[in-house]
Scaffold this motif. Structure first.
Motif, PDB file in Angstrom:
ATOM      1  N   ILE A  15       0.815   7.608  -0.581  1.00  0.00           N
ATOM      2  CA  ILE A  15       1.401   6.603  -1.461  1.00  0.00           C
ATOM      3  C   ILE A  15       0.532   5.350  -1.362  1.00  0.00           C
ATOM      4  O   ILE A  15       0.423   4.753  -0.289  1.00  0.00           O
ATOM      5  N   GLU A  62       5.284  10.970   5.969  1.00  0.00           N
ATOM      6  CA  GLU A  62       4.821  10.206   4.811  1.00  0.00           C
ATOM      7  C   GLU A  62       3.530   9.491   5.182  1.00  0.00           C
ATOM      8  O   GLU A  62       3.379   9.027   6.317  1.00  0.00           O
ATOM      9  N   PHE A 105       1.047   6.376   3.833  1.00  0.00           N
ATOM     10  CA  PHE A 105       0.873   5.224   2.961  1.00  0.00           C
ATOM     11  C   PHE A 105      -0.550   4.696   3.129  1.00  0.00           C
ATOM     12  O   PHE A 105      -1.170   4.881   4.181  1.00  0.00           O
TER      13      PHE A 105
END
Length: 204
Positions: free
Chosen positions: A79, A54, A56
């Protein structure tokens, strides 16, 4: 084991223009764009193929551009989280650094440093800055991943690390962790003792 790679965005236009960054939405320079590609390649070499990663990022462009370069190499969409922004310098953002230097009121050596007024209208206190970064980290760590990347800012790095080592918010008034622009700080938690390691600021 859990590993977070915290990237401080590389050279941005506010660096070369000698203006205050903060929430001023500067862009990566050509040199910064090349450095972002080197950061992405370094992360790709560290993280095993097939790993669920992921990414961010602060929503400010200099960080989100960096995150987008990393995300492209891993095939993921970053994100964006405004809580990962740099400290707000209020009215000083985007102004010449000298403008801020002439007005800045340094914090006291003792006492309530977290709520200190720096003398610039609209500027965040350390308390407000730290609180939002701690909240962002709480949200990131609630997501079970072995590898996560955070693209952010030099000032924000301090409170990311403070949150990682579980420093109480009230104790964060004196802390300062520094790393170069365009560096990767590695935060690692082992799977046995659950100790949390900090390796600050390697530039690819």
């Amino acid at each position: 084991m859990r590993t977070l790679y915290v990237v401080t965005h590389p050279e941005a236009t506010h660096h070369v223009d000698r203006v205050v960054g903060g929430w001023h939405d500067s862009l990566l320079t050509p040199a910064g764009t090349r450095a972002a590609a080197a950061i992405a390649a370094s992360l790709r070499a560290r993280i095993p193929e097939g790993t669920d990663v992921e990414v961010f990022s602060s929503d400010l462009q200099r960080a989100s551009q960096t995150a987008a370069t990393v995300g492209e190499l891993f095939g993921v969409t970053p994100i964006l989280d405004e809580r990962l922004r740099e400290k707000s310098y209020g009215e000083a953002g985007g102004r010449p650094q000298e403008w801020l230097d002439q007005r800045f009121v340094p914090p006291p050596s003792a006492g309530d440093r977290m709520h200190h007024d720096e003398g610039v209208p609209g500027a965040e206190t350390k308390a407000a800055f730290a609180r939002r970064v701690y909240a962002a980290m709480d949200a990131i760590l609630e997501r079970p991943r072995e590898h996560q990347v955070i693209a952010t800012h030099g000032g924000t790095l301090t409170f990311i690390i403070a949150s990682w080592i579980r420093m109480p918010l009230d104790a964060a008034g004196y802390v300062n962790f520094r790393a170069a622009s365009g560096s990767i700080t590695v935060l690692r938690e082992d799977a046995f003792f659950h100790n949390r390691e900090v390796l600050i600021g390697e530039v690819p």
